[in-house]
Design an enzyme around this catalytic site. Structure first.
Site, PDB file in Angstrom:
ATOM      1  N   GLU A 166      24.678  59.868  30.210  1.00 25.05           N
ATOM      2  CA  GLU A 166      23.738  59.392  29.680  1.00 25.05           C
ATOM      3  C   GLU A 166      22.581  58.458  30.076  1.00 25.05           C
ATOM      4  OE1 GLU A 166      24.676  58.502  25.495  1.00 25.05           O
ATOM      5  OE2 GLU A 166      25.656  60.509  25.204  1.00 25.05           O
ATOM      6  N   GLU A 355      30.767  65.522  25.586  1.00 24.51           N
ATOM      7  CA  GLU A 355      31.240  64.464  24.637  1.00 24.51           C
ATOM      8  C   GLU A 355      30.844  65.112  23.312  1.00 24.51           C
ATOM      9  OE1 GLU A 355      30.105  60.335  24.921  1.00 24.51           O
ATOM     10  OE2 GLU A 355      30.432  60.132  26.875  1.00 24.51           O
TER      11      GLU A 355
HETATM   12  C1  NOJ Z   1      27.969  58.277  24.377  1.00 24.27           C
HETATM   13  C2  NOJ Z   1      28.803  57.431  25.304  1.00 24.27           C
HETATM   14  O1  NOJ Z   1      28.669  58.041  26.680  1.00 24.27           O
HETATM   15  C3  NOJ Z   1      30.067  56.823  25.226  1.00 24.27           C
HETATM   16  O2  NOJ Z   1      30.289  55.752  25.924  1.00 24.27           O
HETATM   17  C4  NOJ Z   1      29.953  56.224  23.846  1.00 24.27           C
HETATM   18  O3  NOJ Z   1      31.306  55.601  23.424  1.00 24.27           O
HETATM   19  C5  NOJ Z   1      29.743  57.542  22.677  1.00 24.27           C
HETATM   20  N1  NOJ Z   1      28.357  57.964  23.187  1.00 24.27           N
HETATM   21  C6  NOJ Z   1      29.714  57.120  21.336  1.00 24.27           C
HETATM   22  O4  NOJ Z   1      28.881  56.172  21.054  1.00 24.27           O
END
Ligand code: NOJ
Length: 444
Positions: A166, A355
């Protein structure tokens, strides 16, 4: 829902990251990361949470991998702590760091779990931040070196790689909004960080290709459907500006399309202010897959009080729509639409959902966590994955975020996303009902 519907080559995974899970920040020659330092500033992390002990994954990885196995996942995504592997940020690897990741990878393979390695999940070595971090053009040299070390050390066994996690998140939250490490608030710094991160995507891909035989290379993007609150022109324009930053900023240069432009010339205006933000061919790379990470859609409206972007969110509570404990809207069909939209760029070989998951106020009662809302969240989003596959979108994996409750950045330990509950005082793990739900699904 049947596991078989996803096809027998589908990657069913669960994801974690080094800074959020490992802890052991002073062990075996590891140096400090920007997060270790950032959390020591007062008032930046809810309830003063620190990066250690987190889930103590550094010492408990074998047990955690047994959980991954017992729940039936065939893939596991984790990241490399740059400061554990290269305590100076550059130069020679730390033998203990090499050992840890070698052991972790070997353990995965022994259990028949495919490791997916993320190179950069937000934890830059603090000593590289002292020299400018992502704002410095040197970051591209440092990152190529780090990538090469990882590729050569682990590439004989690790075939699935993720270059950045991200980038829109860590550049905006860390360099413009000051909410994440390194806690900077500067438009100019943000633009430089974006420029260098976009180059790092391409450089990372090329370095892996060069050093890893049969590599399957990807990188990840956060994505969110952005809807205007009303059909007034000014709300529509506000939505387009947010969309540019949240969805388009990094994929378009990676695909060789240049940085996104909008009809209001926002990006052009920024470009004029800061010449460092310009598309170069080095930003383009032909990834084997694109990792998409989605948690929520956003509804936005014009707001003249917000500098530059002139837009703000209309929260789910105000619109009376379902939300998670983070205040994030739950909307599986918006997930469907945003994934479809990325697919429609063309030129993407495969998508993996690297994710997806949700945070709720879990109640531990008599050794059990009945997290039905989280089960529902996974179920509904997986249904959309199936629909997308039927519509011809090539999706080859889905990773639940996350295995164990962990250090949720600025939310500290107050936001729980795990399918396994962690008591942070004792490190006791308790599988939540959602974990058992995954086990039953994956048992077929
Ligand atoms: C995206 C991130 O990559 C991760 O590290 C984070 O915990 C999650 N979103 C949830 O916010």
């Amino acid at each position: 829902m049947m596991k078989a519907a996803f096809g027998n080559r589908f990657h069913f995974g669960v994801a974690i990251s080094a800074a959020q899970n490992e802890g052991a920040i002073l062990d075996d020659g590891r140096s400090a990361s920007i997060w270790d330092n950032f959390v020591r500033r007062g008032g930046v992390i809810r309830k003063g949470g620190k990066t250690s002990p987190a889930c103590d994954f550094y010492h408990r990885y074998k047990d955690d991998l047994l959980l991954v196995k017992a729940l039936g996942f065939n893939s596991f995504r984790f990241s490399i702590s740059w400061s554990r592997l290269l305590p100076d940020g550059t130069g020679k690897p730390n033998p203990a760091g090499l050992q840890f990741y070698n052991d972790l990878i070997d353990e995965c393979l022994q259990l028949g779990i495919t490791p997916f390695v993320t190179l950069y999940h937000w934890d830059l070595p603090a000593n590289l931040q002292r020299e400018g971090g992502w704002e410095s053009p040197l970051i591209n040299r440092w990152f190529r070196h780090f990538t090469k070390i990882c590729a050569r050390a682990f590439g004989d066994r690790v075939k699935h790689w993720i270059v950045l996690n991200e980038p829109a998140g860590f550049t905006s939250l860390g360099y413009m909004l000051g909410k994440h490490a390194p806690g900077k608030r500067s438009l100019e710094g943000f633009l430089k960080a974006v420029h260098h991160a976009a180059i790092a995507q391409g450089d990372g891909g090329r370095t892996l290709r060069q050093h890893v035989d049969k590599a399957v290379i990807g990188t990840t993007f956060s994505c969110s459907e952005i809807r205007p609150h009303t059909d007034k022109t000014e709300d529509i324009a506000a939505a387009a500006r947010i969309d540019l930053f949240m969805n388009r900023l990094f994929i378009e240069p990676l695909l060789g399309k240049g940085f996104p432009e909008d009809d209001r010339g926002l990006v052009q205006k920024l470009n004029k202010q800061n010449l460092s933000w310009k598309y170069t061919d080095r930003m383009q790379f032909d990834m084997d897959f694109i990792g998409l990470q989605n948690y929520f859609p956003l509804t936005v409206k014009h707001n003249a009080f917000i500098p530059l972007i002139n837009a703000s969110e209309v929260k789910p509570a105000a619109r009376k729509v379902p939300q998670t404990a983070m205040g994030w809207e739950i909307n599986p069909s918006a997930f469907h639409r945003i994934i479809k939209r990325f697919w429609k760029y063309g030129g993407i070989k495969e998508i993996m959902i690297t994710e997806n998951g949700a945070c709720f106020k879990d109640q531990l009662s008599q050794g059990r966590i009945a997290d039905n809302e989280r089960i529902r969240y996974f179920e509904d989003h997986l249904q959309e994955v199936l629909k997308l596959k039927k519509e011809g979108v090539r999706i080859s994996g889905y990773f639940a975020w996350t295995l164990t409750d962990n250090f949720e950045w600025a939310e500290g330990y107050e936001a729980r996303f795990g399918i396994v509950h962690v008591d942070f005082k004792t490190q006791l793990r308790t599988v939540k009902d959602s974990g058992y739900w995954w086990r039953d699904l994956l048992a077929g």
